[in-house]
Design a protein around this motif. Structure first.
Motif, PDB file in Angstrom:
ATOM      1  N   LYS A  78     -13.694 -18.353  33.457  1.00  0.00           N
ATOM      2  CA  LYS A  78     -15.003 -18.548  34.077  1.00  0.00           C
ATOM      3  C   LYS A  78     -14.989 -19.479  35.288  1.00  0.00           C
ATOM      4  N   PHE A  79     -14.010 -20.365  35.371  1.00  0.00           N
ATOM      5  CA  PHE A  79     -14.042 -21.391  36.415  1.00  0.00           C
ATOM      6  C   PHE A  79     -12.710 -21.507  37.150  1.00  0.00           C
ATOM      7  N   VAL A  80     -12.815 -21.872  38.426  1.00  0.00           N
ATOM      8  CA  VAL A  80     -11.681 -22.388  39.187  1.00  0.00           C
ATOM      9  C   VAL A  80     -11.868 -23.900  39.245  1.00  0.00           C
ATOM     10  N   TYR A 101     -21.939 -27.332  47.719  1.00  0.00           N
ATOM     11  CA  TYR A 101     -21.340 -26.013  47.541  1.00  0.00           C
ATOM     12  C   TYR A 101     -22.026 -24.977  48.420  1.00  0.00           C
ATOM     13  N   THR A 102     -21.249 -24.001  48.890  1.00  0.00           N
ATOM     14  CA  THR A 102     -21.780 -22.747  49.420  1.00  0.00           C
ATOM     15  C   THR A 102     -21.071 -21.641  48.642  1.00  0.00           C
ATOM     16  N   PRO A 103     -21.464 -20.384  48.797  1.00  0.00           N
ATOM     17  CA  PRO A 103     -20.772 -19.322  48.049  1.00  0.00           C
ATOM     18  C   PRO A 103     -19.274 -19.234  48.334  1.00  0.00           C
ATOM     19  N   ASN A 104     -18.819 -19.796  49.470  1.00  0.00           N
ATOM     20  CA  ASN A 104     -17.409 -19.674  49.831  1.00  0.00           C
ATOM     21  C   ASN A 104     -16.757 -20.982  50.267  1.00  0.00           C
ATOM     22  N   SER A 105     -17.372 -22.126  49.939  1.00  0.00           N
ATOM     23  CA  SER A 105     -16.778 -23.395  50.353  1.00  0.00           C
ATOM     24  C   SER A 105     -17.313 -24.538  49.490  1.00  0.00           C
ATOM     25  N   LEU A 106     -16.688 -25.706  49.662  1.00  0.00           N
ATOM     26  CA  LEU A 106     -17.178 -26.914  48.990  1.00  0.00           C
ATOM     27  C   LEU A 106     -16.840 -28.132  49.841  1.00  0.00           C
ATOM     28  N   HIS A 127     -12.587 -15.972  46.604  1.00  0.00           N
ATOM     29  CA  HIS A 127     -13.703 -15.155  46.120  1.00  0.00           C
ATOM     30  C   HIS A 127     -14.966 -16.020  46.097  1.00  0.00           C
ATOM     31  N   SER A 128     -16.093 -15.379  45.952  1.00  0.00           N
ATOM     32  CA  SER A 128     -17.361 -16.099  45.944  1.00  0.00           C
ATOM     33  C   SER A 128     -17.541 -16.870  44.639  1.00  0.00           C
ATOM     34  N   ILE A 129     -18.296 -17.978  44.745  1.00  0.00           N
ATOM     35  CA  ILE A 129     -18.599 -18.788  43.562  1.00  0.00           C
ATOM     36  C   ILE A 129     -20.111 -18.834  43.353  1.00  0.00           C
ATOM     37  N   ASN A 130     -20.496 -19.154  42.134  1.00  0.00           N
ATOM     38  CA  ASN A 130     -21.905 -19.333  41.800  1.00  0.00           C
ATOM     39  C   ASN A 130     -22.271 -20.790  42.070  1.00  0.00           C
ATOM     40  N   VAL A 131     -23.042 -21.014  43.117  1.00  0.00           N
ATOM     41  CA  VAL A 131     -23.373 -22.373  43.543  1.00  0.00           C
ATOM     42  C   VAL A 131     -24.141 -23.127  42.462  1.00  0.00           C
ATOM     43  N   GLU A 132     -25.096 -22.471  41.846  1.00  0.00           N
ATOM     44  CA  GLU A 132     -25.969 -23.129  40.883  1.00  0.00           C
ATOM     45  C   GLU A 132     -25.222 -23.591  39.624  1.00  0.00           C
ATOM     46  N   LYS A 133     -24.159 -22.880  39.262  1.00  0.00           N
ATOM     47  CA  LYS A 133     -23.454 -23.196  38.021  1.00  0.00           C
ATOM     48  C   LYS A 133     -22.143 -23.954  38.261  1.00  0.00           C
ATOM     49  N   SER A 134     -21.873 -24.324  39.506  1.00  0.00           N
ATOM     50  CA  SER A 134     -20.701 -25.142  39.802  1.00  0.00           C
ATOM     51  C   SER A 134     -21.082 -26.618  39.657  1.00  0.00           C
ATOM     52  N   TYR A 135     -20.131 -27.445  39.258  1.00  0.00           N
ATOM     53  CA  TYR A 135     -20.444 -28.855  39.027  1.00  0.00           C
ATOM     54  C   TYR A 135     -19.181 -29.697  39.148  1.00  0.00           C
ATOM     55  N   ARG A 136     -19.334 -31.008  39.028  1.00  0.00           N
ATOM     56  CA  ARG A 136     -18.184 -31.904  39.086  1.00  0.00           C
ATOM     57  C   ARG A 136     -18.283 -32.959  37.994  1.00  0.00           C
ATOM     58  N   LYS A 137     -17.117 -33.529  37.631  1.00  0.00           N
ATOM     59  CA  LYS A 137     -17.057 -34.609  36.653  1.00  0.00           C
ATOM     60  C   LYS A 137     -16.237 -35.758  37.236  1.00  0.00           C
ATOM     61  N   ILE A 138     -16.668 -36.965  36.957  1.00  0.00           N
ATOM     62  CA  ILE A 138     -15.898 -38.148  37.351  1.00  0.00           C
ATOM     63  C   ILE A 138     -15.070 -38.582  36.152  1.00  0.00           C
ATOM     64  N   MET A 142      -9.862 -39.812  38.897  1.00  0.00           N
ATOM     65  CA  MET A 142      -9.882 -38.403  39.284  1.00  0.00           C
ATOM     66  C   MET A 142     -11.304 -37.854  39.365  1.00  0.00           C
ATOM     67  N   VAL A 143     -11.508 -36.944  40.336  1.00  0.00           N
ATOM     68  CA  VAL A 143     -12.727 -36.138  40.387  1.00  0.00           C
ATOM     69  C   VAL A 143     -12.329 -34.700  40.070  1.00  0.00           C
ATOM     70  N   ALA A 144     -12.972 -34.101  39.079  1.00  0.00           N
ATOM     71  CA  ALA A 144     -12.714 -32.711  38.703  1.00  0.00           C
ATOM     72  C   ALA A 144     -13.903 -31.861  39.145  1.00  0.00           C
ATOM     73  N   ILE A 145     -13.624 -30.817  39.918  1.00  0.00           N
ATOM     74  CA  ILE A 145     -14.672 -29.927  40.430  1.00  0.00           C
ATOM     75  C   ILE A 145     -14.511 -28.564  39.769  1.00  0.00           C
ATOM     76  N   TYR A 146     -15.591 -28.061  39.201  1.00  0.00           N
ATOM     77  CA  TYR A 146     -15.576 -26.786  38.487  1.00  0.00           C
ATOM     78  C   TYR A 146     -16.369 -25.750  39.289  1.00  0.00           C
ATOM     79  N   LEU A 147     -15.671 -24.768  39.829  1.00  0.00           N
ATOM     80  CA  LEU A 147     -16.288 -23.709  40.630  1.00  0.00           C
ATOM     81  C   LEU A 147     -16.504 -22.494  39.734  1.00  0.00           C
ATOM     82  N   LYS A 148     -17.757 -22.140  39.528  1.00  0.00           N
ATOM     83  CA  LYS A 148     -18.081 -21.014  38.633  1.00  0.00           C
ATOM     84  C   LYS A 148     -17.786 -19.691  39.338  1.00  0.00           C
TER      85      LYS A 148
END
Length: 231
Positions: A78-80, A101-106, A127-138, A142-148
């Motif tokens: 589900k995620f990159v 986020y945008t559909p093709n960048s961060l 590939h395109s990502i879902n902006v609304e469902k992408s998020y990050r964790k501290i 480390m910063v972890a970014i989850y691209l839906k």
């Protein structure tokens, strides 16, 4: 180059792309368009940061923006996932670690980490990502970014479209030497050297030096690792 000029260039390149027919021409235009878009995103990010600093006060304005280039990435169905190492980032407030986020960048922006600002921009995602469902964790250091992923279970063999084109070009060059295994091996080793970190380069250079030391007079030129030349 100004933001307005870059946007004009992107529009012109897009128009040329629609008219282009040859694969090579399309590749050149696509790469040029992606580079201009990257510069646009960088300029917009810097302008946004400058505006935030001005609104926050003089102390923020004194901090220099360090642009990050190193990160690791992985994926699930589900995620990159991107992993950016930043020592002490867990001490930052939630508001000081933002991702746009945008559909093709961060764009990642970390404010006031030990008196410094940090930014990371990744454009032209494969590939395109879902902006609304992408998020990050501290996390700790480390910063972890989850691209839906828009398409779940879709495999990303690389992170960006530019990396994909470069990989295809490299694979094509290796295929040309398919009838000559020795040449193919040399090309693979060259690619490993050029893409590797300092430790990898040292290991390959050592292997090349040892092959030179073992070479005997009268040995046919161009064999084995001797073909590396000036890596």
């Amino acid at each position: 180059m100004s933001l307005e000029q870059l946007k004009s260039d992107v529009a012109e390149l897009a128009a040329f792309l629609q008219q282009a027919k040859g694969a090579r021409v399309k590749g050149v235009l696509t790469t040029a368009k992606a580079e201009a878009e990257r510069e646009i995103v960088n300029l917009e990010m810097k302008a946004k940061i400058a505006a935030e600093r001005q609104a926050a006060g003089p102390n923020d304005a004194k901090r220099y923006l360090h642009e990050l280039t190193d990160y690791g990435w992985d994926q699930s169905a589900k995620f990159v996932k991107l992993f950016i190492t930043l020592n002490g980032v867990q001490a930052c407030t939630e508001e000081n670690v933002t991702v746009t986020y945008t559909p093709n960048s961060l764009q990642l922006h970390v404010r006031d980490l030990q008196g410094k600002d940090f930014g990371l921009t990744v454009n032209n995602l494969l590939h395109s990502i879902n902006v609304e469902k992408s998020y990050r964790k501290i996390k700790t250091d480390m910063v972890a970014i989850y691209l839906k992923k828009v398409k779940e279970d879709e495999n990303w063999d690389v992170l960006t479209a530019i990396q994909k084109r470069l990989k295809q070009k490299q694979d094509s060059e290796l295929t040309k030497d398919g009838e000559n295994p020795e040449s193919a091996l040399v090309n693979i080793m060259k690619k490993m050297y050029n893409d590797g970190d300092s430790k990898t380069k040292q290991m390959i250079a050592k292997a090349w030096t040892e092959s030179q030391d073992k070479a005997k007079f009268g040995k046919e030129a161009g064999g084995g690792l001797d073909s590396f030349g000036d890596l």
